[in-house]
Design a protein around this motif. Structure first.
Motif, PDB file in Angstrom:
ATOM      1  N   ALA A  57      -9.046 -20.775  -5.862  1.00 25.33           N
ATOM      2  CA  ALA A  57     -10.452 -20.646  -5.443  1.00 25.33           C
ATOM      3  C   ALA A  57     -11.013 -21.997  -5.027  1.00 25.33           C
ATOM      4  CB  ALA A  57     -11.291 -20.042  -6.565  1.00 25.33           C
ATOM      5  N   LEU A  58     -10.713 -23.034  -5.785  1.00 29.72           N
ATOM      6  CA  LEU A  58     -11.198 -24.374  -5.441  1.00 29.72           C
ATOM      7  C   LEU A  58     -10.581 -24.857  -4.132  1.00 29.72           C
ATOM      8  CD1 LEU A  58     -11.177 -26.022  -8.985  1.00 29.72           C
ATOM      9  CD2 LEU A  58     -13.179 -25.223  -7.683  1.00 29.72           C
ATOM     10  N   ALA A  59      -9.299 -24.580  -3.925  1.00 28.20           N
ATOM     11  CA  ALA A  59      -8.643 -24.957  -2.671  1.00 28.20           C
ATOM     12  C   ALA A  59      -9.303 -24.228  -1.497  1.00 28.20           C
ATOM     13  CB  ALA A  59      -7.156 -24.643  -2.739  1.00 28.20           C
ATOM     14  N   ALA A  60      -9.604 -22.960  -1.678  1.00 30.21           N
ATOM     15  CA  ALA A  60     -10.275 -22.193  -0.618  1.00 30.21           C
ATOM     16  C   ALA A  60     -11.658 -22.766  -0.341  1.00 30.21           C
ATOM     17  CB  ALA A  60     -10.371 -20.723  -1.015  1.00 30.21           C
ATOM     18  N   ASP A 105     -17.244 -30.230  -4.371  1.00 29.07           N
ATOM     19  CA  ASP A 105     -17.967 -30.227  -3.099  1.00 29.07           C
ATOM     20  C   ASP A 105     -18.239 -31.649  -2.621  1.00 29.07           C
ATOM     21  OD1 ASP A 105     -17.962 -27.461  -3.200  1.00 29.07           O
ATOM     22  OD2 ASP A 105     -20.080 -27.294  -3.755  1.00 29.07           O
ATOM     23  N   ARG A 106     -18.647 -32.506  -3.523  1.00 22.91           N
ATOM     24  CA  ARG A 106     -18.956 -33.893  -3.153  1.00 22.91           C
ATOM     25  C   ARG A 106     -17.709 -34.585  -2.630  1.00 22.91           C
ATOM     26  NH1 ARG A 106     -22.621 -38.158  -4.564  1.00 22.91           N
ATOM     27  NH2 ARG A 106     -24.082 -36.443  -4.452  1.00 22.91           N
ATOM     28  N   VAL A 107     -16.622 -34.475  -3.369  1.00 22.86           N
ATOM     29  CA  VAL A 107     -15.406 -35.174  -2.975  1.00 22.86           C
ATOM     30  C   VAL A 107     -14.825 -34.571  -1.689  1.00 22.86           C
ATOM     31  CG1 VAL A 107     -13.066 -35.789  -3.690  1.00 22.86           C
ATOM     32  CG2 VAL A 107     -14.945 -35.931  -5.326  1.00 22.86           C
ATOM     33  N   ALA A 108     -14.952 -33.273  -1.510  1.00 23.21           N
ATOM     34  CA  ALA A 108     -14.390 -32.618  -0.324  1.00 23.21           C
ATOM     35  C   ALA A 108     -15.201 -32.869   0.937  1.00 23.21           C
ATOM     36  CB  ALA A 108     -14.286 -31.112  -0.564  1.00 23.21           C
ATOM     37  N   ALA A 109     -16.515 -32.937   0.808  1.00 24.16           N
ATOM     38  CA  ALA A 109     -17.355 -32.961   2.011  1.00 24.16           C
ATOM     39  C   ALA A 109     -18.207 -34.212   2.152  1.00 24.16           C
ATOM     40  CB  ALA A 109     -18.246 -31.721   2.026  1.00 24.16           C
ATOM     41  N   ASP A 110     -18.299 -35.008   1.098  1.00 21.68           N
ATOM     42  CA  ASP A 110     -19.161 -36.193   1.137  1.00 21.68           C
ATOM     43  C   ASP A 110     -18.499 -37.326   0.357  1.00 21.68           C
ATOM     44  OD1 ASP A 110     -21.434 -37.697   1.717  1.00 21.68           O
ATOM     45  OD2 ASP A 110     -22.556 -36.919   0.000  1.00 21.68           O
ATOM     46  N   THR A 111     -17.217 -37.521   0.617  1.00 23.15           N
ATOM     47  CA  THR A 111     -16.389 -38.440  -0.159  1.00 23.15           C
ATOM     48  C   THR A 111     -16.983 -39.833  -0.274  1.00 23.15           C
ATOM     49  OG1 THR A 111     -14.497 -37.229   0.688  1.00 23.15           O
ATOM     50  CG2 THR A 111     -14.042 -39.297  -0.427  1.00 23.15           C
ATOM     51  N   ALA A 136      -9.198 -34.161  -9.011  1.00 27.80           N
ATOM     52  CA  ALA A 136      -9.069 -35.166  -7.949  1.00 27.80           C
ATOM     53  C   ALA A 136      -7.763 -34.983  -7.182  1.00 27.80           C
ATOM     54  CB  ALA A 136      -9.173 -36.567  -8.534  1.00 27.80           C
ATOM     55  N   GLU A 137      -6.686 -34.658  -7.880  1.00 26.25           N
ATOM     56  CA  GLU A 137      -5.406 -34.413  -7.218  1.00 26.25           C
ATOM     57  C   GLU A 137      -5.499 -33.240  -6.254  1.00 26.25           C
ATOM     58  OE1 GLU A 137      -2.280 -35.824 -10.716  1.00 26.25           O
ATOM     59  OE2 GLU A 137      -2.937 -33.733 -10.648  1.00 26.25           O
ATOM     60  N   LEU A 138      -6.133 -32.170  -6.695  1.00 25.88           N
ATOM     61  CA  LEU A 138      -6.299 -30.996  -5.839  1.00 25.88           C
ATOM     62  C   LEU A 138      -7.098 -31.357  -4.587  1.00 25.88           C
ATOM     63  CD1 LEU A 138      -5.942 -27.952  -5.349  1.00 25.88           C
ATOM     64  CD2 LEU A 138      -8.008 -27.593  -6.718  1.00 25.88           C
ATOM     65  N   ASN A 139      -8.190 -32.068  -4.777  1.00 26.97           N
ATOM     66  CA  ASN A 139      -9.025 -32.460  -3.651  1.00 26.97           C
ATOM     67  C   ASN A 139      -8.261 -33.388  -2.710  1.00 26.97           C
ATOM     68  OD1 ASN A 139     -11.602 -32.308  -2.346  1.00 26.97           O
ATOM     69  ND2 ASN A 139     -12.525 -32.260  -4.367  1.00 26.97           N
ATOM     70  N   ALA A 140      -7.545 -34.342  -3.252  1.00 24.42           N
ATOM     71  CA  ALA A 140      -6.791 -35.286  -2.425  1.00 24.42           C
ATOM     72  C   ALA A 140      -5.704 -34.574  -1.625  1.00 24.42           C
ATOM     73  CB  ALA A 140      -6.178 -36.381  -3.298  1.00 24.42           C
ATOM     74  N   ILE A 146      -5.242 -30.673   5.206  1.00 21.84           N
ATOM     75  CA  ILE A 146      -6.145 -30.342   6.306  1.00 21.84           C
ATOM     76  C   ILE A 146      -5.948 -31.321   7.467  1.00 21.84           C
ATOM     77  CG2 ILE A 146      -8.595 -30.339   6.950  1.00 21.84           C
ATOM     78  CD1 ILE A 146      -9.058 -29.063   4.082  1.00 21.84           C
ATOM     79  N   ARG A 147      -5.736 -32.573   7.165  1.00 18.99           N
ATOM     80  CA  ARG A 147      -5.525 -33.569   8.226  1.00 18.99           C
ATOM     81  C   ARG A 147      -4.185 -33.386   8.927  1.00 18.99           C
ATOM     82  NH1 ARG A 147      -9.224 -34.911   5.011  1.00 18.99           N
ATOM     83  NH2 ARG A 147     -10.963 -36.245   5.585  1.00 18.99           N
ATOM     84  N   VAL A 148      -3.160 -32.987   8.196  1.00 19.49           N
ATOM     85  CA  VAL A 148      -1.867 -32.727   8.830  1.00 19.49           C
ATOM     86  C   VAL A 148      -1.985 -31.514   9.750  1.00 19.49           C
ATOM     87  CG1 VAL A 148       0.551 -32.070   8.436  1.00 19.49           C
ATOM     88  CG2 VAL A 148      -0.509 -33.827   7.011  1.00 19.49           C
ATOM     89  N   ILE A 149      -2.663 -30.472   9.299  1.00 21.00           N
ATOM     90  CA  ILE A 149      -2.875 -29.295  10.141  1.00 21.00           C
ATOM     91  C   ILE A 149      -3.620 -29.696  11.417  1.00 21.00           C
ATOM     92  CG2 ILE A 149      -4.137 -27.097  10.311  1.00 21.00           C
ATOM     93  CD1 ILE A 149      -3.506 -26.756   7.238  1.00 21.00           C
ATOM     94  N   ALA A 150      -4.669 -30.475  11.266  1.00 18.57           N
ATOM     95  CA  ALA A 150      -5.434 -30.928  12.435  1.00 18.57           C
ATOM     96  C   ALA A 150      -4.555 -31.759  13.369  1.00 18.57           C
ATOM     97  CB  ALA A 150      -6.655 -31.731  11.988  1.00 18.57           C
ATOM     98  N   GLY A 151      -3.725 -32.614  12.812  1.00 14.85           N
ATOM     99  CA  GLY A 151      -2.829 -33.432  13.626  1.00 14.85           C
ATOM    100  C   GLY A 151      -1.839 -32.596  14.412  1.00 14.85           C
ATOM    101  N   LEU A 152      -1.276 -31.579  13.776  1.00 17.94           N
ATOM    102  CA  LEU A 152      -0.346 -30.692  14.483  1.00 17.94           C
ATOM    103  C   LEU A 152      -1.063 -29.952  15.605  1.00 17.94           C
ATOM    104  CD1 LEU A 152       1.756 -29.276  11.515  1.00 17.94           C
ATOM    105  CD2 LEU A 152       2.545 -30.819  13.331  1.00 17.94           C
TER     106      LEU A 152
END
Length: 160
Positions: A57-60, A105-111, A136-140, A146-152
Motif C-alpha cells: 500500500a505504501l509503495a502504491a 508523503d513528505r519523503v516521496a513528494a517533497d524530499t 526510508a528504504e522503501l521510499n528510497a 520510478i526513475r529507472v522506469i522514466a529513463g527507459l
C-alpha cells in the motif's frame, strides 16, 4: 528470471526486439538485481512493524504521488486490507499511522524539505528506529525504481 520479466521493464513498456530491449538485455544483471531489491523491500524476511500488505500500500501511495498510476495499481493489488492507504487523500485512522503516512508523503513528494523533525515525529508516535529505516528504504527504492522506469521510457522516446 530474465530482465524483460522485471517490474521496471514491464512498467516502462519495453517491447521485445526493440533497441531498448537489446540495451536492457545487455545489462540484464542490473535489472535482475533491481527486481531482487524490489522483492527484498516489499517482502523482506524481517518485516518489522510493516507487513507485506502495508508495504505494498505504501509503495502504491508513493507511485501515485509520483504520477506512476500503472505501477501503483500493480502494488495495490497486493495491499489487501491496507489498500485504502494507497490513496494519498487518506491520512490514517490513528496517530502512529498518520505520522507514517505524513512521513512517506513528505519523503516521496517533497524530499528536499524533509527534516530531522519528520523522524522525531515518527519516534514520538512510537515508531522504532529500525522501522523508520525500513520506511526510508522503501521510499528510497521506489524513488530509484520510478526513475529507472522514466529513463527507459525516455530511451523509447515516450514520456510518462
Amino acid at each position: 528470471m530474465n530482465a524483460s520479466d522485471t517490474t521496471v521493464v514491464s512498467m516502462a513498456g519495453v517491447a521485445p526486439g526493440t533497441p531498448v530491449a537489446a540495451a536492457v538485455e545487455g545489462r540484464a544483471k542490473i535489472f535482475e538485481m533491481t527486481q531482487a531489491a524490489e522483492d527484498a523491500v516489499l517482502r523482506p524476511r524481517e518485516a518489522g512493524a510493516w507487513p507485506h500488505t502495508l508495504r505494498a500500500a505504501l509503495a502504491a501511495r508513493i507511485a501515485t504521488r509520483n504520477g506512476e498510476h500503472d505501477l501503483a495499481r500493480r502494488f495495490v493489488a497486493n495491499a489487501g486490507v491496507h489498500a485504502e492507504l494507497s490513496d494519498p487523500k487518506v491520512s490514517g485512522t490513528d496517530a502512529p499511522m498518520r505520522a507514517v503516512l505524513a512521513f512517506m508523503d513528505r519523503v516521496a513528494a517533497d524530499t528536499r524539505n524533509a527534516t530531522a523533525q519528520d523522524v522525531s515525529t515518527l519516534q514520538a508516535a512510537g515508531v522504532s528506529d529500525a522501522d523508520i529505516v525500513r520506511l526510508a528504504e522503501l521510499n528510497a527504492f521506489l524513488a530509484y525504481q520510478i526513475r529507472v522506469i522514466a529513463g527507459l521510457r525516455l530511451m523509447k522516446g515516450v514520456s510518462a
